[in-house]
Design a protein around this motif. Structure first.
Motif, PDB file in Angstrom:
ATOM      1  N   LEU A  26       0.830  -1.205   0.000  1.00  0.00           N
ATOM      2  CA  LEU A  26       0.000   0.000   0.000  1.00  0.00           C
ATOM      3  C   LEU A  26       0.867   1.260   0.000  1.00  0.00           C
ATOM      4  O   LEU A  26       0.548   2.249  -0.676  1.00  0.00           O
ATOM      5  CB  LEU A  26      -0.936  -0.002   1.207  1.00  0.00           C
ATOM      6  CG  LEU A  26      -1.998  -1.107   1.232  1.00  0.00           C
ATOM      7  CD1 LEU A  26      -2.794  -1.035   2.528  1.00  0.00           C
ATOM      8  CD2 LEU A  26      -2.918  -1.014   0.029  1.00  0.00           C
ATOM      9  N   ASP A  27       1.955   1.240   0.746  1.00  0.00           N
ATOM     10  CA  ASP A  27       2.862   2.390   0.769  1.00  0.00           C
ATOM     11  C   ASP A  27       3.446   2.644  -0.617  1.00  0.00           C
ATOM     12  O   ASP A  27       3.554   3.794  -1.063  1.00  0.00           O
ATOM     13  CB  ASP A  27       3.992   2.153   1.773  1.00  0.00           C
ATOM     14  CG  ASP A  27       3.524   2.178   3.214  1.00  0.00           C
ATOM     15  OD1 ASP A  27       2.416   2.682   3.478  1.00  0.00           O
ATOM     16  OD2 ASP A  27       4.271   1.691   4.081  1.00  0.00           O
ATOM     17  N   GLU A  28       3.815   1.578  -1.304  1.00  0.00           N
ATOM     18  CA  GLU A  28       4.381   1.736  -2.643  1.00  0.00           C
ATOM     19  C   GLU A  28       3.331   2.232  -3.631  1.00  0.00           C
ATOM     20  O   GLU A  28       3.630   3.013  -4.536  1.00  0.00           O
ATOM     21  CB  GLU A  28       4.974   0.413  -3.119  1.00  0.00           C
ATOM     22  CG  GLU A  28       6.260   0.037  -2.416  1.00  0.00           C
ATOM     23  CD  GLU A  28       7.349   1.072  -2.626  1.00  0.00           C
ATOM     24  OE1 GLU A  28       7.587   1.477  -3.766  1.00  0.00           O
ATOM     25  OE2 GLU A  28       7.963   1.483  -1.608  1.00  0.00           O
ATOM     26  N   MET A  29       2.099   1.785  -3.472  1.00  0.00           N
ATOM     27  CA  MET A  29       1.014   2.276  -4.324  1.00  0.00           C
ATOM     28  C   MET A  29       0.826   3.777  -4.139  1.00  0.00           C
ATOM     29  O   MET A  29       0.665   4.533  -5.110  1.00  0.00           O
ATOM     30  CB  MET A  29      -0.289   1.542  -3.989  1.00  0.00           C
ATOM     31  CG  MET A  29      -0.296   0.078  -4.389  1.00  0.00           C
ATOM     32  SD  MET A  29      -1.675  -0.832  -3.631  1.00  0.00           S
ATOM     33  CE  MET A  29      -3.102   0.058  -4.301  1.00  0.00           C
ATOM     34  N   LEU A  75      -5.986   5.979   0.893  1.00  0.00           N
ATOM     35  CA  LEU A  75      -4.704   5.323   0.708  1.00  0.00           C
ATOM     36  C   LEU A  75      -3.558   6.244   1.101  1.00  0.00           C
ATOM     37  O   LEU A  75      -2.660   5.855   1.855  1.00  0.00           O
ATOM     38  CB  LEU A  75      -4.551   4.884  -0.749  1.00  0.00           C
ATOM     39  CG  LEU A  75      -3.204   4.272  -1.149  1.00  0.00           C
ATOM     40  CD1 LEU A  75      -2.940   2.996  -0.359  1.00  0.00           C
ATOM     41  CD2 LEU A  75      -3.163   4.002  -2.644  1.00  0.00           C
ATOM     42  N   ILE A  76      -3.595   7.479   0.617  1.00  0.00           N
ATOM     43  CA  ILE A  76      -2.529   8.434   0.920  1.00  0.00           C
ATOM     44  C   ILE A  76      -2.502   8.765   2.405  1.00  0.00           C
ATOM     45  O   ILE A  76      -1.443   8.865   3.025  1.00  0.00           O
ATOM     46  CB  ILE A  76      -2.702   9.713   0.090  1.00  0.00           C
ATOM     47  CG1 ILE A  76      -2.539   9.416  -1.405  1.00  0.00           C
ATOM     48  CG2 ILE A  76      -1.717  10.785   0.529  1.00  0.00           C
ATOM     49  CD1 ILE A  76      -1.175   8.912  -1.802  1.00  0.00           C
ATOM     50  N   ALA A  77      -3.685   8.927   2.998  1.00  0.00           N
ATOM     51  CA  ALA A  77      -3.760   9.315   4.410  1.00  0.00           C
ATOM     52  C   ALA A  77      -3.151   8.270   5.329  1.00  0.00           C
ATOM     53  O   ALA A  77      -2.619   8.604   6.392  1.00  0.00           O
ATOM     54  CB  ALA A  77      -5.210   9.574   4.800  1.00  0.00           C
ATOM     55  N   SER A  78      -3.212   7.010   4.930  1.00  0.00           N
ATOM     56  CA  SER A  78      -2.722   5.932   5.806  1.00  0.00           C
ATOM     57  C   SER A  78      -1.317   5.462   5.448  1.00  0.00           C
ATOM     58  O   SER A  78      -0.767   4.594   6.126  1.00  0.00           O
ATOM     59  CB  SER A  78      -3.679   4.730   5.723  1.00  0.00           C
ATOM     60  OG  SER A  78      -3.717   4.205   4.401  1.00  0.00           O
ATOM     61  N   ALA A  79      -0.728   6.029   4.392  1.00  0.00           N
ATOM     62  CA  ALA A  79       0.552   5.516   3.889  1.00  0.00           C
ATOM     63  C   ALA A  79       1.739   6.176   4.583  1.00  0.00           C
ATOM     64  O   ALA A  79       1.654   7.300   5.092  1.00  0.00           O
ATOM     65  CB  ALA A  79       0.655   5.741   2.384  1.00  0.00           C
ATOM     66  N   ASP A  80       2.849   5.461   4.577  1.00  0.00           N
ATOM     67  CA  ASP A  80       4.131   6.014   4.985  1.00  0.00           C
ATOM     68  C   ASP A  80       4.732   6.690   3.755  1.00  0.00           C
ATOM     69  O   ASP A  80       5.147   6.019   2.801  1.00  0.00           O
ATOM     70  CB  ASP A  80       5.047   4.891   5.475  1.00  0.00           C
ATOM     71  CG  ASP A  80       6.442   5.392   5.843  1.00  0.00           C
ATOM     72  OD1 ASP A  80       6.683   6.614   5.762  1.00  0.00           O
ATOM     73  OD2 ASP A  80       7.294   4.552   6.191  1.00  0.00           O
TER      74      ASP A  80
END
Length: 218
Positions: free
Chosen positions: A51-54, A99-104
């Motif tokens: 998910l982080d890479e996405m 997705l962006i809000a939860s990503a590193d």
């Protein structure tokens, strides 16, 4: 076709558009790619890393080529344009804001753009603390606006309705007449032109930063 990280991320983003963030699983992605689950874990230790890479891939596509404003471009217009590109990136994919809000986002294109924005603002005369508060406000507002827009879109889809749900509900219109009128106007405007509402909010945020710049340079 070789199974590499870039192929997996692109396929995962396509799957995200189909099933949403809650429906995106390693098993489904493996099925899409025609492999067994363990093959994916050679590239990503766990789903969170995928998910982080996405998220980083989304941001790189949208923000990777942003440079500081040219000599004849005013920084408020440049910053507003950056916010609009960030919003488009969030809305490009289903649940993109979630997705962006939860990503590193460490080492992502977002951090690179924020660094450039701080350079632009401090060069214009804002102190670093004021500049970072302004930049964070612009990006947080953009993320929140996109998050809400996508949430409303999903709620409308689930309800099978052609109209959006109101952002706010006034419990007692007789007691709060001004709030009721404002909510009715905002709801109608958002439904008709969400882009205009977003741009209006960005203009207000940037105007406050311009006022801080003027005060600093006075």
């Amino acid at each position: 076709m070789p199974l590499d990280r870039a192929t997996m991320v692109r396929s995962a983003l396509n799957l995200l558009d189909e099933v949403g963030l809650d429906g995106l699983t390693v098993r489904r992605l493996a099925e899409r790619l025609g492999v067994q689950n363990p093959a994916l874990y050679w590239h990503f230790k766990h789903k969170r890393e995928l998910l982080d890479e996405m998220a980083k891939d989304m941001l790189a596509d949208a923000l990777g080529d942003i440079e500081p404003p040219v000599t004849d471009e005013l920084w408020p217009d440049w910053l507003a344009g950056v916010a609009e590109r960030f919003r488009r990136a969030l809305l490009t994919h289903r649940d993109g804001a979630r997705l962006i809000a939860s990503a590193d986002l460490t080492a992502s294109a977002l951090q690179e753009v924020q660094e450039k924005a701080l350079g632009v603002l401090t060069a214009a005369g804002l102190d670093l603390r004021t500049a970072v508060i302004g930049v964070v406000a612009v990006f947080d507002y953009t993320l929140g606006a996109a998050f809400e827009e996508q949430a409303e879109r999903d709620a409308t889809t689930r309800a099978g309705s052609d109209g959006g749900r109101p952002r706010l509900l006034v419990h007692d219109p007789a007691r709060f007449p001004r709030l009721t009128a404002a909510v009715e106007d905002l709801t109608a405007t958002v439904t008709a032109d969400p882009d205009a509402v977003f741009k209006g909010g960005i203009r207000l945020l940037v105007a406050g930063m311009v006022a801080a710049q003027n005060a600093a340079n006075a």
